[in-house]
Write an enzyme that holds these catalytic residues in place. Sequence first.
Site, mmCIF file in Angstrom:
data_model
loop_
_atom_site.group_PDB
_atom_site.id
_atom_site.type_symbol
_atom_site.label_atom_id
_atom_site.label_comp_id
_atom_site.label_asym_id
_atom_site.label_seq_id
_atom_site.Cartn_x
_atom_site.Cartn_y
_atom_site.Cartn_z
ATOM 1 N N VAL A 190 44.212 -13.650 -2.123
ATOM 2 C CA VAL A 190 45.436 -13.970 -2.464
ATOM 3 C C VAL A 190 45.199 -14.602 -4.403
ATOM 4 O O VAL A 190 43.994 -15.015 -5.081
ATOM 5 C CB VAL A 190 45.158 -15.877 -2.298
ATOM 6 N N CYS A 191 45.979 -14.400 -4.611
ATOM 7 C CA CYS A 191 46.828 -14.031 -6.302
ATOM 8 C C CYS A 191 46.451 -15.342 -6.679
ATOM 9 O O CYS A 191 46.629 -16.243 -6.722
ATOM 10 C CB CYS A 191 47.934 -14.023 -6.717
ATOM 11 N N ILE A 192 45.068 -15.979 -7.654
ATOM 12 C CA ILE A 192 45.076 -17.405 -7.990
ATOM 13 C C ILE A 192 45.708 -17.725 -8.765
ATOM 14 O O ILE A 192 46.540 -18.909 -9.298
ATOM 15 C CB ILE A 192 42.881 -17.138 -8.589
#
Lengths: 98, 98, 133, 133, 134, 134
Positions: free
Chosen positions: C80-82
């Site tokens: 998941v892209c932070i």
Amino acid sequence: MLHTVNKSSFERNSLQSCLNTIDDTSVILLIEDGVISAAKNANSSMLADLATQGRVYALQGDVDARGISSKVADNIKLVDYAGFVDLVVEHGTAVSWV
Amino acid sequence: MLHTVNKSSFERNSLQSCLNTIDDTSVILLIEDGVISAAKNANSSMLADLATQGRVYALQGDVDARGISSKVADNIKLVDYAGFVDLVVEHGTAVSWV
Amino acid sequence: MKFSIQINEGPYQHQASDSAYQFAKAAIAAGHEIFRVFFYHDGVNNATRFTMPPQDDRNVVNQWAELDIKNADGEPELVVCIAAALRRGMLDESEAKKNGIEGNNIHPAFRISGLGQLIEAGIQSDRLVVFGD
Amino acid sequence: MKFSIQINEGPYQHQASDSAYQFAKAAIAAGHEIFRVFFYHDGVNNATRFTMPPQDDRNVVNQWAELDIKNADGEPELVVCIAAALRRGMLDESEAKKNGIEGNNIHPAFRISGLGQLIEAGIQSDRLVVFGD
Amino acid sequence: MAIKKFMYLNRKASYGTAYAIESLEVVLIAAAFDQDVSLAFIDDGVYQIVEGQNTDGIGMKNFSKTFHALGDYDINKLYVSAESLEERGLTADDLMPLVYEDEDDDWEEKPSVKIVSNAELTKIMSEQDVCLSF
Amino acid sequence: MAIKKFMYLNRKASYGTAYAIESLEVVLIAAAFDQDVSLAFIDDGVYQIVEGQNTDGIGMKNFSKTFHALGDYDINKLYVSAESLEERGLTADDLMPLVYEDEDDDWEEKPSVKIVSNAELTKIMSEQDVCLSF
């Protein structure tokens, strides 16, 4: 009625669909990416008749954000959010072509 | 290359954009609402040439979901997800016209 | 062959995550490897452990979790892209603590990481397929 | 005049919530009443108290919270559709407890309720304006 | 309180996005309120009520049968754009046979779907008090 | 490991959706990897690099200036569709003057933006190994 259109007529069919079913007294307000249709361009003839009748508005903030304020087609009226609110008050039912 | 298009050509310009820049050897796979463009309809001429060359696919599951399996235009080939995977393997770089 | 997948939209609103899941499942069934699934934009919302879909509907989050995509070190490769996650309210325990927020909602089958993981997926994989709006 | 607003998209991905907020703020400034803001579809994601936007960007959730739209009984009239919320992983304390999930993420300025609240907003208000994809 | 005219504007196909299913969920709730309800199917929205949808291949819920319940809830004004159908190569025969029982006419079963021109749709839309867009 | 050709495909205007800003965020990260990076601006994506954007009226962050940073990161292949520009009534003069310093040519400042026909774009796309779409 007040019809709001929030997508570019290059990307979506929503402005065309709105124009297909708008009655003789309603007005259109272009917001968000819908303001792209307010610029002079290959699609702008879609709105020209209604604009001549003073029935097309575009949201100034969205026009400015997209860097096209010098390109707005003739007879399209610019409004701010306060003007948007006034249009909703004046024109009865609001229809969003989302 | 494999070009996937997931939106109806009635609603969006993505299929047209794909067709504007597709090279002579690439293929198109229609998925999700993109399969609407696979049905015989007013827009289906957009794809007809490529379909004749055997270069247009549509995802069977999405066609069935939209109730248009009896209407798929000539020469468009139906594939399932395993066929989708095979197309990605065979055709190199995948380009999604989301 | 080694595949990676980018998902740009969240569960239930768009078909993107469903299509990507069906694609990933078929790829695995055909003997291919899923190197990484990268969740970007609203795609980060696929990682919520709070989801409660109706009983007669699929559970998009659990479907991904059950694919159990991990690397050789046993870490999840559902990434998941932070940056996209933090603005949209997707937090793991460590980010929640760092930002002084009580609670967290990332499903343990997913992990939060940087955008470099998307580029790396493009470099390391034979194919990268994007599913979006 | 009495306005209600329906929002169909989440924060940061679409402009819908930003536009609706600017509209609501202008309506209040002009002396109108916001009867209810109803968050539907991905719009429910606007209610997350977990959001951590970059420091140089607006905080969409807090903007709504600061408008502090309440009814005569002091209840929030920022209303999140329960059906849309549960499938997308938006939970308040009571729903979390009922479903045996640890944690919750609804900001206290919002409340979860049923779709009837949208219809009621249409009935009770002079105007209902929809912001979406 | 006076009855208001509510229009539900459906412009997107099912499954690709949630708008169709979540619009139908609102409409079913709307039936409990004593209002005047119309549904418009325009553009790709017409695909929502095409007969023979089968979602086995995509792992999503097939909710198309739920449209048959609308008649039982006295929701029987489903306006479909003739122009939208025609562009898409569809006819009335491609649509689900949605019906209701008319209590004012000895519970006779009547069709709920009316195919209307854009001009007729314009007139119907002009009469609405509230328009919910999906 | 061999260098791969990455293309970032931008087809949407800024602000209406997050795709433009979040695409730019990826591109800036991509600079840290030693790959061959190209950006394509097609359809309404061309509005992303129009000069003079001002977001004061909509309360959103104006990130357009960040495009000027791309040159510093050796990202200097920005292909803009000539046909997309023309349809929209735009010309090269409407775009931001994005530049880079060419280390192979005595650090001369050169334009990063290349306006290309769809035919040229087709060729450029055909050469890519990875295409990220926003």
